[in-house]
Design a protein around this motif. Sequence first.
Motif, short mmCIF file in Angstrom:
data_model
loop_
_atom_site.label_atom_id
_atom_site.label_comp_id
_atom_site.label_asym_id
_atom_site.label_seq_id
_atom_site.Cartn_x
_atom_site.Cartn_y
_atom_site.Cartn_z
N GLY A 174 0.80 -1.23 0.00
CA GLY A 174 0.00 0.00 0.00
C GLY A 174 0.83 1.27 0.00
N VAL A 175 2.14 1.16 0.27
CA VAL A 175 2.96 2.39 0.29
C VAL A 175 3.11 2.93 -1.14
CG1 VAL A 175 5.25 3.32 0.82
CG2 VAL A 175 4.14 1.76 2.40
N VAL A 176 3.28 2.02 -2.09
CA VAL A 176 3.30 2.44 -3.51
C VAL A 176 2.26 1.59 -4.26
CG1 VAL A 176 4.66 2.68 -5.62
CG2 VAL A 176 5.76 2.99 -3.38
N ASN A 177 1.38 2.25 -4.96
CA ASN A 177 0.35 1.59 -5.76
C ASN A 177 0.47 2.11 -7.18
OD1 ASN A 177 -1.42 0.53 -3.32
ND2 ASN A 177 -0.81 2.63 -2.89
N VAL A 178 0.21 1.24 -8.16
CA VAL A 178 0.33 1.67 -9.56
C VAL A 178 -0.96 1.32 -10.30
CG1 VAL A 178 1.66 1.53 -11.70
CG2 VAL A 178 2.82 1.23 -9.50
N ILE A 179 -1.58 2.34 -10.86
CA ILE A 179 -2.77 2.10 -11.68
C ILE A 179 -2.56 2.77 -13.03
CG2 ILE A 179 -4.36 1.81 -9.74
CD1 ILE A 179 -5.20 4.68 -9.98
N SER A 180 -3.31 2.32 -14.03
CA SER A 180 -3.05 2.86 -15.37
C SER A 180 -4.37 3.18 -16.06
CB SER A 180 -2.28 1.82 -16.19
OG SER A 180 -3.05 0.65 -16.35
N GLY A 181 -4.22 3.92 -17.15
CA GLY A 181 -5.41 4.27 -17.93
C GLY A 181 -5.32 5.70 -18.41
N TYR A 182 -6.44 6.19 -18.91
CA TYR A 182 -6.47 7.53 -19.51
C TYR A 182 -6.63 8.60 -18.43
CZ TYR A 182 -7.00 4.69 -23.63
OH TYR A 182 -6.79 3.75 -24.60
N GLY A 183 -6.07 9.77 -18.75
CA GLY A 183 -6.02 10.85 -17.77
C GLY A 183 -7.38 11.19 -17.17
N VAL A 184 -8.36 11.40 -18.03
CA VAL A 184 -9.66 11.84 -17.52
C VAL A 184 -10.35 10.69 -16.78
CG1 VAL A 184 -11.94 12.66 -18.22
CG2 VAL A 184 -9.90 13.65 -19.24
N GLU A 185 -10.16 9.45 -17.25
CA GLU A 185 -10.90 8.33 -16.65
C GLU A 185 -10.36 7.90 -15.28
OE1 GLU A 185 -12.18 6.22 -20.87
OE2 GLU A 185 -11.09 5.02 -19.42
N VAL A 186 -9.03 7.89 -15.16
CA VAL A 186 -8.47 7.38 -13.90
C VAL A 186 -7.62 8.43 -13.18
CG1 VAL A 186 -6.39 6.33 -14.91
CG2 VAL A 186 -7.38 5.33 -12.85
N GLY A 187 -7.03 9.36 -13.95
CA GLY A 187 -6.18 10.38 -13.33
C GLY A 187 -7.02 11.40 -12.57
N GLU A 188 -8.07 11.84 -13.20
CA GLU A 188 -8.88 12.89 -12.58
C GLU A 188 -9.54 12.45 -11.27
OE1 GLU A 188 -9.88 15.68 -15.81
OE2 GLU A 188 -11.85 15.65 -14.85
#
Length: 495
Positions: free
Chosen positions: A202-216
Amino acid sequence: MADLKKYQQYIGGEWVDPVSGEWFESHNPYTGKPWALFPRGNAADADRAVAAAHKAFTSGDWPAMTATQRGALVRKLGDVYAKYADHMAEIEVADNGKLIAEMAAQNAYVPQWYQYFGGLADKIEGAVIPIDKPATFNYTRHEPLGVIAAITPWNSPMLLTAWKLAPALAAGNTVVLKPSEFTSASAFELVRIIEEAGFPPGVVNVISGYGVEVGEPMVTDDRVAKVAFTGGSMSGQRVYEKAASGLKKVSLELGGKSPNIVFEDAVIDNAVKGAISGIFAASGQTCIAGSRLLVQESIHNEFVDKLVTFAKTAQMGDPMSYDTQVGPVTTPPQFEKILSYLDVAKEDGAECVLGGSKATRPECGDGWFVEPTIYTGVNNQMRIAQEEVFGPVLSIIPFRDEEEAVEIANDVVYGLAAGVWTQDIRKAIEIPNRIQAGTVWVNTYRAVSFLSPFGGYKRSGLGRESGQQAIQEYMQTKSIWISTATEVPNPFVMR
Ligand code: NAD
């Protein structure tokens, strides 16, 4: 599709599928073919990742560690990274098409950020304030912020990740990392390094995808304390606006339109190399690209001749070959954008003295290649001189004297970097002082270090990465007051 490497997201110490159940393809910019599948994260994944990071920040092993223990772990991350640096470089070349020569050197350098900030972890000292109140002890502590949303672009994925991750972890924060949708592979590969170093889940988590869908959704999540963003100015502005509603801390490393200024007293052959490294290295896909070359009128024609002659020798081709000097452009949208700027330059009346088209040389295969391109006769008001192209496209602007050079250099909304080429010690000192940019190189170009602050003036960003002050961007200061008085005086009066 069967042969493609399929990544999962990493949340709370576990590899998990995206909630959407969808993946998308990442293409190799040299072959133009898909080579990996990245999870298409959305708000639900962001929620899970932020929850895991929040839990790791507030309970368990991580907050219980001393700064010394934390620092040792961050340094260990650097040690483990060094073992896998070559592998990481190859992954990045497959993803972003930059030269192996550059990515190998860059990835070999990345551990230095973990070593430096790991070393700094237990040297951030508070102060005992000689407070102006009787019977009072006042001191300060520098504390971590909480969950950091780290959002990175495609051009130097692991370097720019280290710029955020190293100080964020050293300061005691937890992180949700969202790499660019075009180059997520190295972030997922980094997870193995983080696990081998021994970070708690849980200290570092990595998720991916498009800016608006997952970044925002990361940016607007109330549990996120700070957004550390590197990317384009438009996205940066949107991230800033979204973060404002939650009054979050934000650091932004954005675009540039950096002036590279050549005075008549420069060592011309060195300045030619400086101009080349400013714009054709990384096929111009660097935020610090010296995309406006300001050349003093008295040497303009001689300089342009030498520059064009040198640029013509640039070898294009497979980025995995150490002989290649100019590789492909990373993404199809970026490729189209660069080509559209070639039309803009033509319409604006700039004179093309080299390139000016997509590259169709046999060694470029099916990749997205643009010919190294040089325009003369550019004036600073043209779009080609004002807007970030992010490709191997150079605008040459003549200037008369120092005053005009400084005026043109600063006449742009950006302020990321600048170059100055001169043998005159007075100019070498005075001109950088007058340039509105976060970094100015004199008689060199495109140098960065973990030791030296990096960031933008004006619309090139907010905050600084690297150097001692960067860790403070991931901390907040608490002032603690302890009364040693035996009696509390009048409670209706401010002390
Ligand atoms: P980009 O802005 O398109 O994307 C950057 C990252 O932001 C990606 O991970 C993307 O998914 C994410 N993103 C986009 N919109 C978002 C939103 N609304 N909310 C949350 N996340 C969002 O940039 P890019 O095309 O990947 O990278 C190129 C740009 O990055 C160039 O402008 C370059 O100058 C800049 N850059 C700056 C620096 C620097 O240090 N100043 C370094 C490298 C690149």
